[in-house]
Design an enzyme around this catalytic site. Structure first.
Site: not given
Length: 508
Positions: A211, A260, A295, A231, A209, A366, A372
């Site tokens: 970013k 986002e 997303f 966030r 996707e 994470r 990413k």
């Protein structure tokens, strides 16, 4: 429980770099805390009063000059009650009444307790009880699995309340936590990938996707009631009416979406990140509209999807978000994946995200399931200090001291300096903002509270004995400040060391 017990534990935790020792000390304190003070104990230890901002500024607290008590007699409950009284004081003359309340509180505290309270109220409490360490301590004190505590925290978003539940009800009570529409949960995070090819090879069946250079949002809707969070779980619903209206129009009854948002130019390209973030705090700047790109779908019409594979969550997302789904490709070939990268960069975005289609939503974690891929290395570092400029920059704070997060809860570890990439506008803002959070300063440097996160672009890192982490940034330059992130989300020193050439990844 006496405040002195908490202060002694805080000092012991700050004095060791051993994660196990930190957990042991915190766990012992939690076991000795009665149910009525656990909320306050955990809040104090993670450096945030249970009341949040109490209305007394940094300068007010530092200017208090009160003789210390000779003996420790102040209890945690008394401190919590006093801070509650300060926080609820309002109206004419409230500033003076807050000073009186704090003066009374400090007069009953020993010197060590006064120091602890000052650091607690000014954001300077760095005793090492970061979330990860505290979660392990809660699990140990309650004798429950760590993963059970982490999941409950992810769903509640509140560490002190999670501790109370664990200590009072054990694993069974923690397992009762469920996703609640209208209550934000901690967002799933991504790890950096070395390259697109490596991410594709590691993750196998995946989605690639765009970013975006935007701000993370979490959207909750139940009927006509809509809540939108950042966030960091701060609610911004009132400042983004265009997003609220759009979410109310989605074809569903209830939904929780991750995505986002960003402001666009007339040509459809992203505006500077700071312009997007400015909308989160401005209720009157309606001319700068925000556009959402979703997303992930975590809940839809009564069904929680957190534990469903991403492939199924994306299917649900497409049914509800339609044209507002972020651009990308499902199970792409290498050529198709590279085309997504080219399209994202061509549209002015940062790169791509590569996500395993079998992954569940690991909120607040994470991991490697989301990666990413960006054309340049960037790190999110903590500003520790800044030097006064010279020449054309005389009168501005210019050269930034940068630190990486210690994953074991210690203070940030300095990894370098930079003055590159700073525009005149940013220098002007930085000079004012950093002096407002200064802890000490002289004619050369201003040291600040470690609360601002800044995104840094770099060519790599190198081994260096100059800094305590054993590494230094190479050709670092400022990309932007990140007001949407707090220091607990900054890049860790381990992640910085991971950028060393393979043969050099030894670390101190």
């Amino acid at each position: 429980m006496l405040l002195s017990e908490l202060v002694d534990t805080s000092a012991a935790v700050a004095a060791t770099r051993s994660r196990l020792a930190k957990v042991k000390a915190l766990s012992a304190l939690l076991r000795g805390a009665t149910a009525d003070v656990v909320l306050a104990v955990v809040s104090f230890l993670i450096g945030t009063p249970r009341q949040g901002r109490i209305g007394a500024g940094w300068r007010t607290v530092l200017d208090l000059s009160v003789p210390a008590a000779d003996q420790a007699a102040l209890t945690v409950a008394e401190v919590d009650a006093a801070l509650g009284a300060v926080a609820t004081t309002s109206g004419k003359g409230s500033a003076g009444r807050r000073v009186d309340l704090l003066t009374d509180l400090f007069s009953r505290a020993t010197a060590a307790e006064q120091d602890f309270l000052r650091r607690l109220l000014t954001g300077e409490l760095r005793q090492g009880a970061l979330e990860g360490v505290m979660l392990d301590a809660i699990a140990s004190a309650a004798d429950v699995p760590g993963e059970t505590v982490r999941r409950a925290f992810m769903l509640s978003g509140r560490l002190p309340e999670t501790a109370v539940t664990a200590l009072e009800g054990g694993a069974e009570a923690l397992e009762a936590f469920r996703l609640e529409v209208g209550r934000p949960l901690r967002p799933m995070l991504a790890s950096p990938a070395e390259s697109l090819d490596e991410a594709l090879a590691e993750l196998g069946s995946c989605v690639v996707e765009h970013k975006l250079d935007g701000a993370r949002i979490q959207v909750h809707r139940d009927g006509d009631e809509v809540h939108i969070y950042t966030r960091t779980l701060r609610e911004i619903t009132k400042t983004v009416p265009e997003l609220v209206e759009l979410v109310r129009g989605l074809p569903c009854t209830s939904v929780v979406l991750d995505g986002e948002t960003l402001a666009l130019t007339d040509e459809g390209r992203p505006r500077p990140f700071q312009e997007t973030m400015s909308r989160f705090g401005a209720q009157d700047e309606r001319e700068l509209l925000l556009h959402p790109y979703f997303f992930d779908c975590l809940h839809l019409d009564g069904k929680d999807l957190l534990d469903e594979p991403l492939r199924d969550r994306l299917a649900a997302l497409r049914t509800v978000a339609g044209e507002h789904v972020i651009p990308g490709a499902l199970d792409p070939s290498p050529d198709e994946a590279n085309a997504v990268v080219a399209a994202s960069l061509g549209a002015g975005h940062e790169g791509v995200m590569v996500k395993s289609l079998s992954s569940v939503y690991a909120a607040g974690r994470r991991g490697r399931a989301w990666q990413k891929v960006k054309p340049v290395h960037t790190l999110d570092l903590v500003v520790l200090g800044v030097e006064w400029g010279s020449g054309r920059r005389r009168g501005w704070l210019s050269n930034l001291h940068l630190g990486a997060r210690d994953p074991d809860g210690g203070p940030p570890v300095m990894v370098g300096k930079t003055f590159k990439g700073l525009t005149d506008e940013l220098l002007t803002w930085q000079t004012k903002a950093l002096q407002e959070i200064a802890t000490e300063q002289n004619d050369w440097v201003v040291m600040v509270r470690p609360e601002l996160v800044i995104e840094i672009e770099l060519d790599g890192v190198q081994v260096s004995p100059r800094y305590p982490g054993g590494v230094a940034l190479r050709f670092a330059r400022v990309v932007r400040y990140r007001p949407d992130k707090d220091p607990a989300e900054a890049t860790t020193i381990e992640e910085v060391r991971a950028l060393l050439p393979t043969a050099l990844k030894t670390g101190p």
